[in-house]
Design an enzyme around this catalytic site. Structure first.
Site, short mmCIF file in Angstrom:
data_model
loop_
_atom_site.label_atom_id
_atom_site.label_comp_id
_atom_site.label_asym_id
_atom_site.label_seq_id
_atom_site.Cartn_x
_atom_site.Cartn_y
_atom_site.Cartn_z
N GLU A 84 -4.03 -9.40 4.12
CA GLU A 84 -4.85 -9.05 5.28
C GLU A 84 -6.01 -10.02 5.52
O GLU A 84 -6.41 -10.27 6.65
CB GLU A 84 -5.40 -7.63 5.15
CG GLU A 84 -4.36 -6.53 5.34
CD GLU A 84 -3.47 -6.29 4.12
OE1 GLU A 84 -3.59 -7.02 3.10
OE2 GLU A 84 -2.64 -5.36 4.19
N GLU A 141 0.84 -1.21 0.00
CA GLU A 141 0.00 0.00 0.00
C GLU A 141 0.87 1.26 0.00
O GLU A 141 0.56 2.25 -0.66
CB GLU A 141 -0.94 -0.02 1.21
CG GLU A 141 -2.00 -1.11 1.07
CD GLU A 141 -2.91 -1.24 2.28
OE1 GLU A 141 -2.37 -1.46 3.39
OE2 GLU A 141 -4.14 -1.13 2.13
#
Ligand code: NAI
Length: 697
Positions: free
Chosen positions: A125, A105
């Site tokens: 995640e 990210e």
């Protein structure tokens, strides 16, 4: 500061430096924002390169910060990414080795990305019950397209950088750099130093030619494959939003979904299991740098059910194995089973023929103890009989070289007594594998009173090498897992006496999420095993209350699948459990002799009696120091007993219910005259934690 700043010509290089994987802890985040600010202020700087020191670009969030205030302290990852986007000078991410989660990210917040081939790229995640929370669900579709991005986000699996770089139209990587990454990144930074306006991923267009149909299809697929977990479907929602909403609105939705998931019991359970797995390797008085003994050759005694499976683990890891038996026929039979297991894998396409050949070539057999003298370690898997173990360990003591590790796979016997059969108790340890030993993840490592620290450290490391989850257990009857399962089985027996059928109990437990209810499990493992243990147990403790139903079943010769009948009937060659009239009649007759009028028992009561039986015994095991921590017990149950992952293990489940509530329910069970009043007295640790409003974790 966990990031360094240096000038290379007119390029500022910010290097994240937070071993082992440059987790984005608070110090690292600060290092990044400070570095970007410093570069803005320096007129000599034309561009910025961000990279990671050592073995990774960045592995994402720093798991050591989980649950601490530092995790939320500013600058959080979203702020760091905003700072990168806002930089007036181009920021180039120089990516190598590992680029995952928050690390990816972060890279997506940079203006440009260059990468070494072989980099593992992932947004994992979902594996801890979350969705990416710092823009991953909005930015990845913009650079990889909706379908590739969704596949990566929903699976959490890593894809190699060079594979992604070859996808048509991809905008994740601007360049793959063979050779020295920093040299390539600096050259790239020079190339783009004057380009304006600076490209931002958030400005890219994202769409899908038939979005509605595609996302409907994705929801059906993902929903079907992730029944007990909410996160995968939320991944679909978030990625769908990237095609529907403006970037900032998509970010807002991502945050809402992320925060909501954070509080689900499923995510809590997955995060618990993730941390618990890592915690198992930590032994307070055996530090990580304890020297280990080299194990380059293994001996196994006994080529039966367990010996063969144990040998396969080591062959798979490339360790030569010699198996000793009493008779040639036993060796031939054991070897044939190993070969058949490997051949089945070849047939399924899971193993190549040359690998099979290589593994079998590592295997040798013998009838002579003298052939074990060059083995560095031996694992004994002979009959579960102390007299047999005594003979074997005396023979091993006589031939094994000094410093060799002597391990026993005993499931119930006293490892200290076994150690005392030798003149080297410090070299003796228990390695309790689970059946089938080549498949099951769990390895209970049983630390004897005299086991040397380096022996324990060696076996823990070896366990990791053969891909097991190793949990340390002290010496006690049944160690961690089987000691607890005995209480679970006792409760299952009481439930039959009070009014349940085996199928009702199994169904309730399977609905709770257990891979198999207790009676189906008994039929699979063999009901005679428990029978044998009970005969011994109730000689020692004649006053202990238990249900005789399982004994009556064994007296009928119904040992389970292996005899074609157990708690259930089985059609020849089939494994489907068919409720049995014989068994129902037997249970009813037994109730009559006890004078019990059956009552209707709810699924809730079934689940809580069985699971809290595990919890209470587990609390005793922690209190006695048999287990190092409650989370070790959870790992034993998750990896060895089919406990549902979305519940996080029995101790984690109890925490989720609230220990106060667990104790209150146990008090109710204690008042049942047909149950074991004594057993339902809360273990001291459980009572203490409940009273203080605390949890096991
Ligand atoms: P098994 O009966 O399948 O195999 C035992 C083997 O040891 C036989 O092949 C036998 O010929 C050989 N053997 C017996 N005495 C010997 C001696 N003096 N020297 C050399 N070989 C000898 O038994 P299984 O199930 O493999 O169990 C072995 C050990 O593993 C036992 O201690 C058992 O409690 C333990 N264990 C068994 C589990 C299971 O699910 N079967 C699970 C975990 C542990």
């Amino acid at each position: 500061m966990s990031a360094t700043y240096e000038l290379r010509g007119n390029v500022a290089v910010i290097t994240m430096n937070n071993p082992p994987v440059n987790g984005l802890g608070h110090e690292t985040r600060l290092g990044l924002t400070n570095g970007v600010e410093r570069a803005q202020a320096d007129a000599a700087v034309k561009a910025i390169v961000i990279t990671g020191a050592g073995k990774a670009f960045s592995g994402g969030a720093d798991i050591r910060e989980f649950g601490t205030p530092k995790a939320l302290a500013e600058p959080n990852l979203l702020s760091v990414i905003l700072a990168l986007e806002a930089s007036s000078k181009p920021v180039v991410a120089a990516i190598h080795s590992v680029c995952m989660g928050g690390g990816l990210e972060l890279a997506l917040g940079c203006h440009y990305r260059v990468a070494s081939p072989g980099t593992q790229v992932a947004l994992p995640e979902v594996k801890i019950g979350l969705i990416p929370g710092a823009g991953g669900t909005q930015r990845l579709p913009r650079v990889l397209g909706v379908e590739t991005a969704l596949n990566m986000i929903v699976s959490g699996e890593a894809v190699k950088s060079e594979v992604l770089a070859q996808l048509p139209g991809q905008r994740l990587f601007h360049k793959i750099i063979e050779g020295d990454l920093m040299v390539g990144a600096l050259a790239y930074a020079a190339e783009v130093a004057d380009v304006r306006p600076l490209p931002l991923v958030r400005d890219l267009k994202v769409s899908h030619p038939s979005a509605d149909a595609y996302f409907q299809f994705a929801r059906n697929m993902v929903g079907g494959m992730s029944k007990n977990f909410p996160a995968p479907l939320k991944c679909v929602d978030a990625v769908a939003a990237s095609t529907r909403l403006k970037f900032d609105d998509g970010m807002k939705l991502e945050r809402e979904l992320f925060t909501a998931l954070m509080f689900t019991p499923e995510s809590r359970a997955l995060r618990h299991a993730f941390m618990a797995e890592r915690a198992t390797t930590k032994i307070p008085d055996v530090p990580a740098d304890t020297p280990v003994r080299a194990v380059n050759k293994l001996a196994v005694i006994g080529a039966g059910t367990m010996g063969g499976g144990i040998a396969m683990n080591f062959l798979n890891a490339g360790v030569p194995v010699v198996i000793l038996e009493m008779k040639q026929e036993a060796l031939d039979k054991g070897l044939a089973i190993i070969r058949k297991n490997y051949e089945a894998q070849v047939k399924k396409g899971k193993l190549k023929q040359d690998k099979l050949d290589a593994r079998m070539a590592l295997l040798s057999t013998t009838l002579d103890y003298a052939d074990l003298k060059d083995a560095d370690m031996v694992i004994e898997a002979v009959f579960e009989d102390m007299a047999v173990k005594e003979k074997v360990f005396q023979a091993l003591d006589a031939v094994m070289k000094p410093g060799a590790i002597l391990a026993s796979n005993t499931s119930t016997l006293d490892v200290n007594k076994i150690a005392a059969f030798t003149k080297r108790p410090q070299d003796v340890i228990g390695t309790h594998f689970f059946s089938p030993a080549n498949v099951m993840k769990l390895l209970e490592v049983v630390r004897g009173e005299k086991t040397a620290k380096d022996v324990l450290a060696t076996v823990m490391q070896l366990g990791k090498k053969i891909k097991k989850t190793c949990v340390v257990s002290g010496v006690c009857d049944g160690f961690i897992g089987n000691r607890m399962i005995e209480q679970y089985s006792r409760q299952a027996g009481f439930l039959l006496e009070e009014g349940c059928t085996p199928a009702q109990v199994d169904k309730a437990m399977e609905k709770f999420g257990m891979a198999m209810g207790p009676f189906r499990m008994g039929d699979l493992a063999g009901n005679d095993v428990g029978w044998y243990i009970r005969k011994r147990r109730y000689l020692e403790k004649p006053n202990l209350r238990y249900s005789k139903t399982a004994d009556l079943l064994c007296e009928l010769g119904r040992f389970g699948q292996k005899t074609g009948a157990g708690w259930y009937d089985y059609a020849p060659g089939k494994r489907d459990a068919i409720p049995s009239k014989v068994v129902t009649d037997m249970i009813e007759a037994h109730r009559k002799t006890l004078g019990i009028t059956p009552r209707k028992i709810s699924d809730d009561e079934i689940v809580h009696r069985l699971v809290y039986a595990l919890v209470n015994e587990g609390a005793k095991i922690v209190d006695e120091g048999i287990a190092l921590r409650a989370s070790d017990i959870d790992m034993v149950y998750l990896t060895g007993y089919g406990f549902p992952l979305h519940r996080g293990g029995p101790m984690c489940y109890a925490d989720t219910v609230g220990l106060f509530n667990v104790v209150a329910t146990m008090k109710r069970f204690a008042a049942n005259p047909l149950d074991d009043r004594e057993f339902w007295q809360p273990a001291p640790l459980l009572a203490r934690l409940a009273a203080e409003g605390r949890t096991f974790s």
